[in-house]
Write an enzyme that holds these catalytic residues in place. Structure first.
Site, PDB file in Angstrom:
ATOM      1  N   THR B  17     -45.847 -26.449  40.387  1.00 56.04           N
ATOM      2  CA  THR B  17     -46.997 -25.593  40.071  1.00 56.04           C
ATOM      3  C   THR B  17     -47.327 -24.614  41.195  1.00 56.04           C
ATOM      4  O   THR B  17     -48.185 -23.755  41.044  1.00 56.04           O
ATOM      5  CB  THR B  17     -48.247 -26.449  39.757  1.00 56.04           C
ATOM      6  OG1 THR B  17     -48.427 -27.390  40.817  1.00 56.04           O
ATOM      7  CG2 THR B  17     -48.077 -27.202  38.456  1.00 56.04           C
ATOM      8  N   GLY B  18     -46.648 -24.721  42.340  1.00 59.69           N
ATOM      9  CA  GLY B  18     -46.829 -23.730  43.405  1.00 59.69           C
ATOM     10  C   GLY B  18     -46.022 -22.481  43.080  1.00 59.69           C
ATOM     11  O   GLY B  18     -45.101 -22.523  42.261  1.00 59.69           O
ATOM     12  N   ILE B 100     -36.129 -28.209  50.065  1.00 56.66           N
ATOM     13  CA  ILE B 100     -36.002 -26.777  50.342  1.00 56.66           C
ATOM     14  C   ILE B 100     -36.971 -26.354  51.445  1.00 56.66           C
ATOM     15  O   ILE B 100     -36.687 -25.444  52.218  1.00 56.66           O
ATOM     16  CB  ILE B 100     -36.306 -25.967  49.050  1.00 56.66           C
ATOM     17  CG1 ILE B 100     -35.474 -26.476  47.866  1.00 56.66           C
ATOM     18  CG2 ILE B 100     -36.115 -24.478  49.282  1.00 56.66           C
ATOM     19  CD1 ILE B 100     -33.991 -26.462  48.076  1.00 56.66           C
ATOM     20  N   TYR B 170     -24.275 -17.493  50.749  1.00 57.52           N
ATOM     21  CA  TYR B 170     -24.129 -16.526  49.649  1.00 57.52           C
ATOM     22  C   TYR B 170     -23.023 -15.532  49.982  1.00 57.52           C
ATOM     23  O   TYR B 170     -22.240 -15.132  49.123  1.00 57.52           O
ATOM     24  CB  TYR B 170     -25.428 -15.750  49.385  1.00 57.52           C
ATOM     25  CG  TYR B 170     -26.689 -16.584  49.330  1.00 57.52           C
ATOM     26  CD1 TYR B 170     -26.647 -17.952  49.026  1.00 57.52           C
ATOM     27  CD2 TYR B 170     -27.941 -16.014  49.560  1.00 57.52           C
ATOM     28  CE1 TYR B 170     -27.802 -18.707  48.992  1.00 57.52           C
ATOM     29  CE2 TYR B 170     -29.100 -16.771  49.521  1.00 57.52           C
ATOM     30  CZ  TYR B 170     -29.028 -18.115  49.251  1.00 57.52           C
ATOM     31  OH  TYR B 170     -30.170 -18.861  49.223  1.00 57.52           O
ATOM     32  N   GLU B 220     -23.051 -23.239  62.962  1.00 52.59           N
ATOM     33  CA  GLU B 220     -23.707 -22.360  63.915  1.00 52.59           C
ATOM     34  C   GLU B 220     -23.866 -23.086  65.244  1.00 52.59           C
ATOM     35  O   GLU B 220     -23.491 -24.255  65.373  1.00 52.59           O
ATOM     36  CB  GLU B 220     -25.049 -21.857  63.365  1.00 52.59           C
ATOM     37  CG  GLU B 220     -26.013 -22.941  62.982  1.00 52.59           C
ATOM     38  CD  GLU B 220     -27.212 -22.413  62.168  1.00 52.59           C
ATOM     39  OE1 GLU B 220     -28.319 -22.886  62.437  1.00 52.59           O
ATOM     40  OE2 GLU B 220     -27.042 -21.541  61.299  1.00 52.59           O
ATOM     41  N   HIS B 258     -33.405 -20.624  62.968  1.00 52.33           N
ATOM     42  CA  HIS B 258     -33.300 -22.030  62.602  1.00 52.33           C
ATOM     43  C   HIS B 258     -33.713 -22.890  63.793  1.00 52.33           C
ATOM     44  O   HIS B 258     -33.269 -22.651  64.910  1.00 52.33           O
ATOM     45  CB  HIS B 258     -31.858 -22.399  62.240  1.00 52.33           C
ATOM     46  CG  HIS B 258     -31.439 -21.883  60.897  1.00 52.33           C
ATOM     47  ND1 HIS B 258     -30.124 -21.821  60.519  1.00 52.33           N
ATOM     48  CD2 HIS B 258     -32.151 -21.423  59.857  1.00 52.33           C
ATOM     49  CE1 HIS B 258     -30.038 -21.338  59.286  1.00 52.33           C
ATOM     50  NE2 HIS B 258     -31.270 -21.084  58.874  1.00 52.33           N
TER      51      HIS B 258
END
Lengths: 403, 301
Positions: B17-18, B100, B170, B220, B258
């Site tokens: 619902t966010g 996430i 991606y 990384e 990060h």
């Protein structure tokens, strides 16, 4: 987030970790008052407060040597403090520009120094996250007062580690293991167990990223003290520690990085001349790498995050252009979900608003990319389009290096 | 096959619902993924509607799993509450929790990871793009998309991709797709220092997966997870692996976006990791534009 040594020691004291008594001040007018509050009979340590390490071996830009000085008398302490305050200290960690000293910390120095047998009684203690196990680890060594990296490299057997299981926390036997490993006995053993226990409590409760005590010292009177203190906090946990946030010293941070954080941008200044604006931390790092790979030099790390709104892009351009070294800009956006046409519009508006005259190469990929490229081409602005990261990086390097 | 999730995997979304959770729940539904439940404490009984699909909302993960058969959760809960959301997945015995959320305190994750020991639930993330097993429809639709990755850049095939970073994943996926090479599953393990699933965990799954023929591993600076995976690959992996390490130009001691990307010592620089990759027989991409080609130099597909 980093804090100053004097702030770290105030927090240590709140948690019952023994530290030398001291007073921090920010103006010369307060020096005498500060010295009156501590016992100066055994001498005073005068310590420049900046966030970088290597202060003791640092040199001020006017040639004055040493950002941390033992001063046998009050008069000498005043003289040293006046030489340091407002002066710029360059250490191995500050870079050539150094840091302006805006706070002086006076601490009691009685009973410091070597033991009667001539041995330095300095130890090393740190607590941080062990990434390999995801457990906190306490690192201890008998070789205090020098860089731990040096000890780890040359005498790794002198480094002792204890992993703390977060399900149960630090156990008494583990604190004893450390005290034994450091060779303590009798009253010093008890002091060490207490100090390690309190220090761990501080590390855990305040969401520290790292706590480092170097040196941990035994005074001639047989007291175990944290003589220096270096503390950093987990930025992600600051929301639950308003008292820690209040310790933030914006003078120690890059003005452009502060400005960037207001717009949700992650920015780090570097010393090259090709600025970059990228979405995503991994892609931003690799954009810097590919600029260097093709013979250029990146001026910054800049991650606009997943959203990249027009306001963010405009703010990012302004921050980038605030760096006088910048001779060209590379925009690299993989708009997976974002509409590339919206991003293109944002770039055009940002270019117009900032009156950009420098070479600009834009590489767009992803959702609605053809429309985005068409919008850039139709803008009438001199924007060079890159087809891939490699193509875009080569183009901006050529434009900047051929100027 | 694929790893971790398949086309018919039933997904629940914590924080549906966010704004953030809702947006990506809609995109997953559009992609054809089986989003079957939402969880927002206090909003149980409401319904999340999108494009004619109705997704029931529950108060608890256990109830959502029981009522809908969901086995995997996508967590979009804000950072202060995210570790609690992860622990709730462990308690409900889900197969997989995919966090996430970016910005979870390290201490919360240290506790959550400790609580994972002995549980059947695997955690991916946090601070990750999630994972995608591409479908066989137009622009890979009909696949299982959990998280925030763009679905349409994928193509079903035989390359497994594992990375900490979203946009860099991606980039690799799109390079593969543009060269006609599809993916079995693409996993973003996240950019935080404490995460649930490591490079090595995913590499082992790819090694055992018959559909996966080749692997791209993107790492990384910071930590030794990539090195650990590379050494295992040299000793055990039967499939060709290409790799890339981001952060060759990163200054020491600075956090590069990060939280995990900080050079701490000599071993976790990009140069040190690249050298170990090469010693372990991994085809190293010289630049991020070269990731798919680095794989195609050692694997013809």
């Amino acid at each position: 987030m980093n804090i100053h040594e004097y702030q770290a020691k105030e927090l240590f004291a709140q948690f019952g970790v023994a530290v030398p008594k001291g007073v921090a001040v920010t103006s010369a007018a307060e020096f005498e008052g500060a010295l009156a509050k501590i016992d100066t009979t055994g001498g005073i340590m005068v310590k420049s407060q900046i966030h970088a390490g290597g202060r003791g071996k640092g040199t001020f830009t006017d040639g004055f040597k040493g950002g941390v000085k033992f001063s046998p008398t009050k008069e000498k302490a005043l003289e040293n403090a006046k030489a340091m305050l407002g002066n710029t200290l360059v250490t191995a960690q500050t870079g050539p520009d150094g840091r302006k000293v805006q706070t002086i910390y006076f601490t009691e120095a009685a009973n410091l120094g070597k033991r009667p047998d001539g041995r330095d009684d300095e130890y090393y203690l740190a607590i941080l996250l062990d990434r390999a196990t995801s457990f906190p680890v306490i690192v201890a060594s008998t070789e205090g007062g020098m860089e731990i990296e040096h000890v780890a490299h040359h005498t790794p057997e002198k480094i002792f580690k204890v992993q703390v299981d977060p399900a149960v926390g630090l156990q008494a036997f583990q604190a004893r293991q450390i005290a034994f490993a450091l060779g303590f006995s009798g009253d010093l053993f008890k002091q060490c167990v207490t100090l390690v226990t309190k220090l761990y409590q501080f590390y855990w409760e305040k969401d520290c990223a790292m706590v480092e005590v170097n040196p941990l010292l035994v005074t001639k009177e047989g007291k175990l003290l944290a003589l220096d203190a270096k503390v950093s906090f987990d930025d992600n946990a600051l929301f639950r520690h308003p008292d820690v946030v209040a310790l933030r010293d914006l003078n120690e941070e890059d003005a452009k990085e502060i400005e960037a954080s207001k717009f949700g941008l992650s920015y780090i200044a570097l010393d090259g001349n090709i600025a970059c604006l990228v979405n995503g931390a991994g892609l931003a790092m690799s954009t810097m790498d590919i600029i260097q790979h093709f013979g250029g030099s990146p001026a910054n790390f800049l991650d606009v995050g997943g959203g990249a709104t027009k306001d963010q892009v405009t703010a990012a351009f302004k921050i980038i252009l605030g760096d006088a070294n910048v001779k060209g800009i590379l925009v690299n956006i993989f708009g997976g979900i974002m509409d590339c046409n919206v991003i293109a519009t944002g770039i055009i508006e940002a270019v117009k608003e900032t009156g950009l005259k420098l070479p600009l190469v834009v590489r767009l990929e992803g959702n609605n990319v053809e429309a985005g490229k068409a919008t850039l081409a139709a803008s009438g602005l001199t924007i060079v389009s890159g087809d891939s990261m490699a193509d875009a990086a080569q183009k901006i390097v050529k434009l900047v290096n051929n100027k | 096959m694929s790893i971790l999730v398949k086309e018919d995997t039933r997904i629940l979304v914590q924080g549906i619902t966010g704004d953030f959770g809702a947006r990506h729940a809609r995109l997953s539904l559009d992609y054809g993924s089986q989003v079957v439940a939402g969880v927002t404490p206090g909003k149980g009984g409401q319904v999340f509607e999108h494009a004619g699909k109705k997704v029931p909302i529950f108060n608890t993960v256990a109830e959502a799993a029981k009522q809908t058969g969901a086995t995997v959760s996508a967590i979009f809960v804000p950072p202060p509450f995210a570790a609690d959301a992860i622990l709730e997945c462990f308690d409900a015995d889900l197969d997989l929790a995919v966090a996430i959320t970016e910005g979870i305190p390290v201490r919360d994750m240290v506790r959550a990871k400790r609580a994972m020991a002995g549980r059947r639930t695997r955690l991916i993330g946090p601070n990750c793009p999630g994972l995608v097993t591409p479908g066989r429809g137009d622009k890979s639709s009909g696949g299982c998309r959990i998280g925030i990755a763009p679905g349409y850049i994928h193509r079903r095939g035989n390359v497994g991709v594992v990375s900490r970073s979203g946009t860099l994943t991606y980039e690799a996926v799109w390079q593969l797709t543009c060269r006609g090479k599809g993916q079995s599953t693409c996993v973003g393990i996240g950019g935080d220092p404490v995460n649930g699933t490591s490079h090595l965990d995913v590499i082992k799954l790819f090694n055992d997966d018959p559909e996966t023929e080749a692997i791209i591993m993107i790492g990384e600076i910071g930590g030794n997870a990539e090195v650990e995976a590379a050494r295992w690959i040299k000793a055990h992996c039967k499939k060709p692996v290409a790799g890339f390490i981001a952060g060759a130009t990163a200054p020491a001691g600075r956090r590069m976006g990060h939280a995990g990307a900080v050079i701490g010592g000599a071993e976790d620089t990009a140069a040190a990791k690249i050298k170990i990759f090469q010693e372990c027989g991994i085809s190293v991409a010289a630049t991020p534009s070269d990731m798919a080609d680095a794989l195609l130099r050692i694997w013809k597909g």
